[in-house]
Design a protein around this motif. Sequence first.
Motif, PDB file in Angstrom:
ATOM      1  N   VAL A 178       0.851  -1.177   0.000  1.00 51.53           N
ATOM      2  CA  VAL A 178       0.000   0.000   0.000  1.00 51.53           C
ATOM      3  C   VAL A 178       0.895   1.237   0.000  1.00 51.53           C
ATOM      4  O   VAL A 178       2.063   1.157   0.395  1.00 51.53           O
ATOM      5  CB  VAL A 178      -0.940   0.025   1.230  1.00 51.53           C
ATOM      6  N   PRO A 179       0.373   2.395  -0.421  1.00 52.14           N
ATOM      7  CA  PRO A 179       1.216   3.587  -0.548  1.00 52.14           C
ATOM      8  C   PRO A 179       1.671   4.188   0.778  1.00 52.14           C
ATOM      9  O   PRO A 179       2.616   4.981   0.792  1.00 52.14           O
ATOM     10  CB  PRO A 179       0.319   4.573  -1.303  1.00 52.14           C
ATOM     11  N   VAL A 180       0.995   3.874   1.887  1.00 47.68           N
ATOM     12  CA  VAL A 180       1.428   4.338   3.204  1.00 47.68           C
ATOM     13  C   VAL A 180       1.455   3.139   4.148  1.00 47.68           C
ATOM     14  O   VAL A 180       0.600   2.258   4.076  1.00 47.68           O
ATOM     15  CB  VAL A 180       0.514   5.444   3.775  1.00 47.68           C
ATOM     16  N   LEU A 181       2.446   3.108   5.012  1.00 54.85           N
ATOM     17  CA  LEU A 181       2.609   1.985   5.925  1.00 54.85           C
ATOM     18  C   LEU A 181       1.742   2.145   7.165  1.00 54.85           C
ATOM     19  O   LEU A 181       1.465   3.263   7.606  1.00 54.85           O
ATOM     20  CB  LEU A 181       4.072   1.879   6.344  1.00 54.85           C
ATOM     21  N   LEU A 182       1.339   1.006   7.733  1.00 53.86           N
ATOM     22  CA  LEU A 182       0.548   1.028   8.957  1.00 53.86           C
ATOM     23  C   LEU A 182       1.306   1.744  10.081  1.00 53.86           C
ATOM     24  O   LEU A 182       0.722   2.566  10.797  1.00 53.86           O
ATOM     25  CB  LEU A 182       0.190  -0.396   9.374  1.00 53.86           C
ATOM     26  N   ASP A 183       2.581   1.446  10.239  1.00 54.21           N
ATOM     27  CA  ASP A 183       3.367   2.101  11.290  1.00 54.21           C
ATOM     28  C   ASP A 183       3.452   3.607  11.074  1.00 54.21           C
ATOM     29  O   ASP A 183       3.464   4.385  12.036  1.00 54.21           O
ATOM     30  CB  ASP A 183       4.776   1.510  11.341  1.00 54.21           C
ATOM     31  N   GLU A 184       3.515   4.007   9.820  1.00 53.84           N
ATOM     32  CA  GLU A 184       3.552   5.432   9.491  1.00 53.84           C
ATOM     33  C   GLU A 184       2.245   6.119   9.894  1.00 53.84           C
ATOM     34  O   GLU A 184       2.250   7.225  10.443  1.00 53.84           O
ATOM     35  CB  GLU A 184       3.795   5.579   7.990  1.00 53.84           C
TER      36      GLU A 184
END
Length: 212
Positions: free
Chosen positions: A12-18
């Motif tokens: 995905v284009p953004v990480l869960l941690d981010e």
Amino acid sequence: MRTETLLQPAYVPVLLDEVKDHLRIDGAEEDAALGALISTSVTLVETWLDMALINRTVAVYLDTWPETQAGTGTWWNGVADGVVSMLQSDIFHAPLPVRPVSAVASIGVTAADGTTSAWNTDDYYLKPGLAPAIVRKYGRVWPQPGVPADGIKITVTAGFGADWNTVPAGIRQALLMLVTHLYYNRGDTSGDPALKASGALGILAPYRTVRL
């Protein structure tokens, strides 16, 4: 013309941690909910931009190729004598309905008997990027299908790259803003209202191409 996603993106284009860092969330209790919000946000952004963010394999089906359009020559002044073919200009570009595109895996053309053959890669090349097109080389001809619908299948790689790091920073920031808005306003807004209310719309606007 229609499209079909054959292989979904691996990332995905953004990480869960981010996202969790952006929201200042510790622990894993809300990971599933945040994952759903990320997926929703990506879908909203890709739909609004008419764009693929992370690489995926897409099939583009055409009924026929563009061939000629009348009256496009710069010499044409409204009156001319000659055969009809003189009043036409060859079309060498076949625009693709997905963007961005980085590669063409194959172009298959279906004959009247149902068999499919690959168009020789020496006869065309890809114009990549945000306005992608199949370009027929000079001296070559468009291979015409023998069936009335979906006779041409173009398999491409669509997306900025293989992972989140290839997506423009502005789009990733807009996604974080949209996820944040949806997290704090769950069930209240969706679609364009959420994009506008989150502030993501202004960031995304330069990346959008309006189709006429």
